[in-house]
Structure formats: structure tokens, C-alpha cells
Design an enzyme around this catalytic site. Structure first.
Site, PDB file in Angstrom:
ATOM      1  N   ASP A  40       0.862  -1.181   0.000  1.00 63.23           N
ATOM      2  CA  ASP A  40       0.000   0.000   0.000  1.00 63.23           C
ATOM      3  C   ASP A  40       0.904   1.238   0.000  1.00 63.23           C
ATOM      4  O   ASP A  40       1.803   1.336  -0.821  1.00 63.23           O
ATOM      5  CB  ASP A  40      -0.953  -0.085   1.204  1.00 63.23           C
ATOM      6  CG  ASP A  40      -1.960   1.050   1.275  1.00 63.23           C
ATOM      7  OD1 ASP A  40      -2.950   1.004   0.526  1.00 63.23           O
ATOM      8  OD2 ASP A  40      -1.753   1.973   2.069  1.00 63.23           O
TER       9      ASP A  40
ATOM     10  N   HIS B  61      -7.113  -6.386  -1.114  1.00 64.17           N
ATOM     11  CA  HIS B  61      -6.036  -5.409  -0.927  1.00 64.17           C
ATOM     12  C   HIS B  61      -4.990  -5.830   0.088  1.00 64.17           C
ATOM     13  O   HIS B  61      -3.809  -5.505  -0.060  1.00 64.17           O
ATOM     14  CB  HIS B  61      -6.649  -4.074  -0.479  1.00 64.17           C
ATOM     15  CG  HIS B  61      -5.661  -2.983  -0.291  1.00 64.17           C
ATOM     16  ND1 HIS B  61      -4.941  -2.452  -1.332  1.00 64.17           N
ATOM     17  CD2 HIS B  61      -5.255  -2.322   0.836  1.00 64.17           C
ATOM     18  CE1 HIS B  61      -4.144  -1.499  -0.874  1.00 64.17           C
ATOM     19  NE2 HIS B  61      -4.307  -1.406   0.434  1.00 64.17           N
TER      20      HIS B  61
END
Length: 332
Positions: free
Chosen positions: A111, A309
Site C-alpha cells: 500500500d 487489498h
């Protein structure tokens, strides 16, 4: 509900340390001996997001070190928003390598941590000899000012990055119920609990609404236990959210600071791991397609089927295998 004052280490042989850096101090957790692999988390996480990788990398013969990024956990939390610009974070991570008595490291990020890792490799290639990117592909600095781009996304709704940029605004939403907000955010971006295709997007905020209004509360993703959620919530309840959110508030500063590296490739050996269901993998498909130019040293790239994610937590065994195979391939 009790919350631990110190998140549990992945095994008894992992150790917590504070090291001094020019910007203050960085908290880290390390395990194993061998070549240094620096693990950098994203938003809204902590060193704890690498709890599955620390023992696996240590067992494979590496010195695995997971940091709390500036503004998170037990690392320093400067008051000034500008203290969270990318150049400062690169300096932090470079200083961590030196504080650990090493001259170089492989850096792996997820991320925002992937973006930090990429910029570490770009700006300090002699220190960061290889880079692994999880979830967010490398995209060189280019184009118009980021805030202008974000303002045009979403039509009548507001893109979440723009929503996060105003100091205090997202804090007012999150901090009254940190645990509930984190649960909804984690679930909304996980492969097994994200909204169905065609549902309202988690990444856009209707006028007058909050981001959490689109959370489907009540179900944790399979990778996250109640106890693990307590660890994350306990950290943010103690620190507040401003330090973490300040990363979003520096995108324009980063764009200006990194102008000398406009369009620059990262030439060291690199790895990319993405989730098939992760929006960043699809939104940034052009960045992935550009890897032959932007990451000419790319040696492995994998998209994990059905994964969302939180890739190293959703698929720890697969990520551990791919990561250790890559580290051995490049001779780290």
C-alpha cells in the site's frame, strides 16, 4: 474489552526495538539473521501487518525487520503535516538500515509502504539494492499536480484521497469509533468481504456523507480475528489517526519534491504482487503494463486470484513463498 499495551510478537524470538533517526525514532520488530529485508506497511496498519512474514523470512535465512512508519505505533509523530513528506520517510528508512549496522537492504512495502519502498529504491539505490511492491505498482512522478487529478475523479462524489486531505476531517469520522471504522475498512477491501460488483464504491464519499456510511458492518474478513483487530485498534486509539492520514496530505509536496526524478525508472531487481480483486491493481493497470520501462529490473510479477487489498495478510503462505523465492532468485 481489554487491549494489549504491546502488540504480541509473532514468535518468542522476535524482538521490539526503538532506533534513533534524524527525524526522531522508529519502532521496529526484527527476527532472524542474514541479509536485511526491511518491511514497510501501509494505511491503516502497523508493523503488525507483517506478523506472518517475519517468522517465515527468518526461517528462510533473512534478517526480517518490520517498522512502524513515522506517525504510527511507537515511532515518532511530528505535529507538522509537512514532516510526513516522502523525502522525510526515505530518510527515516535509510537511517534505520544504518542504525541496524547494515549498509544495504532489500525493501518490501505494501500500500503506501509500496510507494515508500519504491521511492527508497529510486532515491537511495546504493542502500536499497532490491524492491518488492505489494498491492500498489510503481508509477513514476509525472503529469499534473495530484490534488488536481483527484478533484476530477468521482463526479458528484468525492474521491477518498481528497476526503483524507483536509486535516481533522477524517479524524472526526474515525476516532469516535476506531475499532468499528477499521473493521469496516478492512472488510470493504478484502477479497472475501468486499461489496459485490456494481455496489456503491468504498472509495467515493457522497456530498454530506462519511466514508463509513458505505461500510457493510458486522462481518470480519477471514484473515482477521477479533484479537488481531484489537491490536490494530489499540494502537490507533492510543496515537490518534492524524499521523497516518498525513501521508495523504503530502501528495502535492511529494510531486514538487520529486520533480528531479520525473519519469525515472527503478533499475534494481524488483517484485510485484497484486490482488486480483484489489482496486489498485485494476485502477493502475497502465502502471503495471509500463513495468518494462519503469521497472526494467523486474524479475517476478504475480496477481493472486480472488485476493483483495491486504495481500500479505489475506494470503500469507502464498506471499511468503513468492517473497522468499524471489529473494533467493536475486541472491539477496
Amino acid at each position: 474489552m481489554s487491549q494489549p499495551t504491546q502488540p504480541p510478537a509473532p514468535t518468542q524470538t522476535a524482538g521490539h526495538r526503538l532506533v534513533r533517526v534524524p527525524g526522531g525514532r522508529v519502532h521496529l520488530v526484527e527476527q532472524g539473521t542474514g541479509p536485511l529485508v526491511l518491511l514497510v506497511h501501509g494505511f491503516p496498519e502497523s508493523w503488525y501487518s507483517w506478523r506472518h512474514q517475519l517468522p517465515a523470512l527468518a526461517a528462510a535465512g533473512f534478517r526480517a525487520v518490520a517498522v512502524d512508519v513515522r506517525g504510527y505505533g511507537r515511532s515518532s509523530k511530528p505535529r507538522e503535516v509537512a514532516a510526513y513528506r516522502m523525502l522525510e520517510l526515505v530518510d527515516d528508512h535509510t537511517a534505520v538500515v544504518r542504525a541496524l549496522g547494515e549498509s544495504s537492504a532489500v525493501v518490501v512495502g505494501h500500500d503506501w509502504g509500496a510507494t515508500i519502498a519504491a521511492q527508497c529504491a529510486l532515491l537511495q539505490p546504493d542502500v536499497f539494492t532490491a524492491v518488492g511492491l505489494l498491492g500498489v505498482p510503481y508509477s513514476p512522478r509525472s503529469g499534473p499536480r495530484p490534488s488536481e487529478v483527484f478533484a476530477r475523479i468521482g463526479g458528484d462524489e468525492e474521491f477518498y484521497v481528497s476526503y483524507f486531505q483536509e486535516p481533522g476531517r477524517a479524524e472526526a469520522e474515525i476516532e469516535p469509533d476506531v475499532r468499528g471504522w477499521l473493521a469496516g475498512f478492512y472488510a470493504g477491501l478484502s477479497g472475501d468481504t468486499m461489496p459485490a460488483a456494481g455496489a456503491s464504491s468504498l472509495f467515493f464519499v457522497p456530498k454530506g456523507a462519511r466514508l463509513r456510511d458505505r461500510f457493510d458492518a458486522g462481518r470480519l474478513p477471514s484473515w482477521l480475528t477479533e484479537e488481531e483487530l484489537d491490536v490494530y485498534a489499540g494502537e490507533f486509539e492510543r496515537t490518534g489517526m492524524a499521523g497516518a492520514l498525513n501521508r495523504y496530505r503530502n501528495v502535492d509536496r511529494d510531486w514538487a519534491d520529486l520533480a528531479p526524478w520525473d519519469g525515472a525508472p527503478i533499475t534494481q531487481p524488483s517484485l510485484f504482487l497484486g490482488g486480483e480483486l484489489d482496486s489498485t491493481t485494476t485502477w493502475l493497470a497502465d502502471a503495471v503494463a509500463a513495468f518494462p520501462t519503469t521497472l526494467p529490473g523486474l524479475t517476478a510479477s504475480h496477481i493472486l486470484e480472488g485476493c483483495g487489498h491486504w495481500i500479505q495478510q489475506e494470503r500469507p503462505d502464498e506471499v511468503n513463498r513468492l517473497l522468499t523465492d524471489w529473494l533467493r532468485l536475486i541472491g539477496a
